[in-house]
Design a protein around this motif. Structure first.
Motif, PDB file in Angstrom:
ATOM      1  N   LEU A 186       0.861  -1.190   0.000  1.00  0.00           N
ATOM      2  CA  LEU A 186       0.000   0.000   0.000  1.00  0.00           C
ATOM      3  C   LEU A 186       0.898   1.242   0.000  1.00  0.00           C
ATOM      4  CD1 LEU A 186      -2.977   0.953   0.058  1.00  0.00           C
ATOM      5  CD2 LEU A 186      -2.750   1.103   2.546  1.00  0.00           C
ATOM      6  N   ARG A 187       1.442   1.523  -1.156  1.00  0.00           N
ATOM      7  CA  ARG A 187       2.389   2.628  -1.319  1.00  0.00           C
ATOM      8  C   ARG A 187       1.786   3.965  -0.879  1.00  0.00           C
ATOM      9  NH1 ARG A 187       6.776   3.695  -5.499  1.00  0.00           N
ATOM     10  NH2 ARG A 187       6.897   5.963  -5.669  1.00  0.00           N
ATOM     11  N   ALA A 188       0.497   4.131  -1.101  1.00  0.00           N
ATOM     12  CA  ALA A 188      -0.157   5.403  -0.781  1.00  0.00           C
ATOM     13  C   ALA A 188       0.006   5.780   0.682  1.00  0.00           C
ATOM     14  CB  ALA A 188      -1.634   5.335  -1.140  1.00  0.00           C
ATOM     15  N   ALA A 189       0.125   4.783   1.570  1.00  0.00           N
ATOM     16  CA  ALA A 189       0.233   5.065   3.005  1.00  0.00           C
ATOM     17  C   ALA A 189       1.514   5.820   3.341  1.00  0.00           C
ATOM     18  CB  ALA A 189       0.161   3.767   3.801  1.00  0.00           C
ATOM     19  N   ARG A 190       2.525   5.688   2.501  1.00  0.00           N
ATOM     20  CA  ARG A 190       3.778   6.425   2.737  1.00  0.00           C
ATOM     21  C   ARG A 190       3.557   7.930   2.563  1.00  0.00           C
ATOM     22  NH1 ARG A 190       7.230   9.233   3.732  1.00  0.00           N
ATOM     23  NH2 ARG A 190       9.513   8.973   3.618  1.00  0.00           N
ATOM     24  N   GLY A 191       2.490   8.288   1.863  1.00  0.00           N
ATOM     25  CA  GLY A 191       2.185   9.694   1.627  1.00  0.00           C
ATOM     26  C   GLY A 191       1.115  10.267   2.544  1.00  0.00           C
TER      27      GLY A 191
END
Length: 262
Positions: A241-246
């Motif tokens: 869930l790459r979006a969580a890094r943002g």
């Protein structure tokens, strides 16, 4: 029984309680394994998690450092925790789910900055920790088990943004990769993420130091989900869930997911 599991180095569960609640509310994994909780067990903010159905928890805590926890909608029992390399750190906890699956949640030492155990005690501790993990799995072969966590090693060339540039950087050195491979072999562990996503660059960690982590995309895959060979074929739907890094005030790690049909 089908269930989805996620692993996430949260970098302080108390500081980022809202992010955990966001993940649980939006993604609703049946099991969430957290690392680097940085909290004694009795200070972990459970009320919001329980309100979302995560009534079961096993954890090992430590004030300000380390710490691992497993939150679950599925009933489970505490299956212990080992202090590999006798560091006195809360880096491992295990739980057995009601379906008989054993989950190991690890936070392997990062290893400092210098990949030389003679010059850097932390690097030696990391190698010793991995060696004792290997020996434990040799001594008692795991079955019907899942191993997850921040293992602090990106083993494959496509698990880092630049293989050649990172060969001498802690987390991707050949000696670390070899130690991790020995752990994997000892337990007959299958890298579920790469079973599902066999090719291509894949990261779960991006440094806070990058001004624009997303554009620079200098990541590493430090967070892993493994399963023993007897159940690895039941795994599917792996993703980061790459979006969580943002998200606002994020961890530098992103959650990694896998589903199992058992």
């Amino acid at each position: 029984m089908s269930f989805t599991l996620a692993t996430w180095n949260i970098n302080s569960v108390r500081l980022r309680e809202a992010l955990v609640v966001k993940l649980l509310g939006e993604e609703a994994p049946d099991v969430l394994c957290l690392q680097e909780c940085k909290s004694p067990v009795d200070k972990i903010p459970l009320e919001g998690f329980r309100a979302l159905g995560y009534e079961h928890i096993v954890a090992r805590g430590q004030k300000g450092y380390n710490g691992v926890a497993i939150l679950s909608k599925i009933p489970m029992v505490d299956a212990g925790g080992e202090d590999y390399a006798a560091l006195g750190h809360a880096r491992h906890v295990a739980a057995k789910l009601a379906n008989g699956v054993l989950i190991h949640n690890f936070y392997v030492p990062a290893g400092g900055d210098e990949p030389d155990r003679e010059k850097n005690e932390k690097f030696g501790q990391k190698l010793d920790y991995l060696t004792q993990m290997r020996d434990a799995f040799h001594a008692e072969a795991p079955q019907k088990a899942i191993l997850v966590g921040d293992l602090n090693i990106a083993p494959r060339e496509d698990d880092v943004w630049d293989h050649k540039k990172l060969l001498k950087i802690v987390s991707h050195t050949p000696v670390e990769v070899e130690h991790l491979a020995q752990v994997q072999e000892a337990g007959n562990w299958v890298d579920v993420t790469r079973q599902d996503i066999p090719t291509g660059k894949l990261y779960s960690w991006w440094s806070y130091r990058a001004k624009d982590w997303d554009a620079a995309d200098k990541g590493r895959r430090l967070d892993h989900i493994w399963a023993t060979g007897d159940i690895s074929s039941a795994a599917h739907a792996s993703r980061v869930l790459r979006a969580a890094r943002g998200w606002e005030k994020p961890s530098d790690h992103a959650p990694v997911f896998a589903s199992f049909d058992l």
